[in-house]
Design an enzyme around this catalytic site. Sequence first.
Site, PDB file in Angstrom:
ATOM      1  CB  THR A  17      23.026 -29.344  11.740  1.00 34.74           C
ATOM      2  OG1 THR A  17      22.351 -28.929  12.818  1.00 34.74           O
ATOM      3  CG2 THR A  17      22.555 -30.525  11.181  1.00 34.74           C
ATOM      4  CE  LYS A  38      18.844 -28.008  16.070  1.00 36.36           C
ATOM      5  NZ  LYS A  38      20.226 -27.565  16.675  1.00 36.36           N
ATOM      6  N   GLY A 120      21.993 -23.001  18.969  1.00 36.95           N
ATOM      7  CA  GLY A 120      22.788 -21.755  19.168  1.00 36.95           C
ATOM      8  C   GLY A 120      24.181 -21.968  20.063  1.00 36.95           C
TER       9      GLY A 120
END
Length: 227
Positions: A17, A38, A120
């Site tokens: 991010t 996202k 992740g």
Amino acid sequence: MTAAYFVAGTDTDVGKTTVAAGLLHAARLSGASTLGAKPVASGCLTTAEGLRNPDALALMAESSVQVPYTLANPFAFEPAIAPHLAAREAQADLSVAALLAPMRQVLAQQADFTLIEGAGGWRVPLAGRANLSDLAVALGLPVILVVGVRLGCINHAVLSAEAIERDGLPLAGWVANIIDPHTSRLKENLATLAERLPAPCLGRVPRFERATAEQVAACLQWALLAP
């Protein structure tokens, strides 16, 4: 002309991010319209408007094209656990098809520069046998890989790049996010990454006490991705 990328990391908490917001900020400064999304996020906060994820909000703050929160982050879960486990507990259908529809709507906004950030690493599980990487494949997006620079990062980065290539997607570039500035032989490790990864380095982001999108943007070569 528009450009869109999928932002992946070599692991969780490697600064995806931070880098994505920096890239969006740099693009905005150049006059490009921007949009960040996202699709799935865990560790969300309960607000009066519903569950909100700090990472998704950070991307929206750097987006000049505004969309509803539920489009920028259609799957938001409160527990800070693996998304497929959080979805299972919430009895949510975290399938590629469920993620694909809203992300196609994001891309349909036709921003000059669009980033879709994963969660992740590259092989984060979704429902069944699917992975979040399958969403990137379904969208056909080139990948920006954020490498969390610390001990062991070369292995993580090379394996991730190999998996991306094996999935048929181009690696558009990578960013060295220096998580541990005390990494032994830092300069040599960065040189090895540059030798082993089959894409240009878009920048090296030092360890900031509290990184802002503006600070990170100054460390990145957004022009290498400009449409």
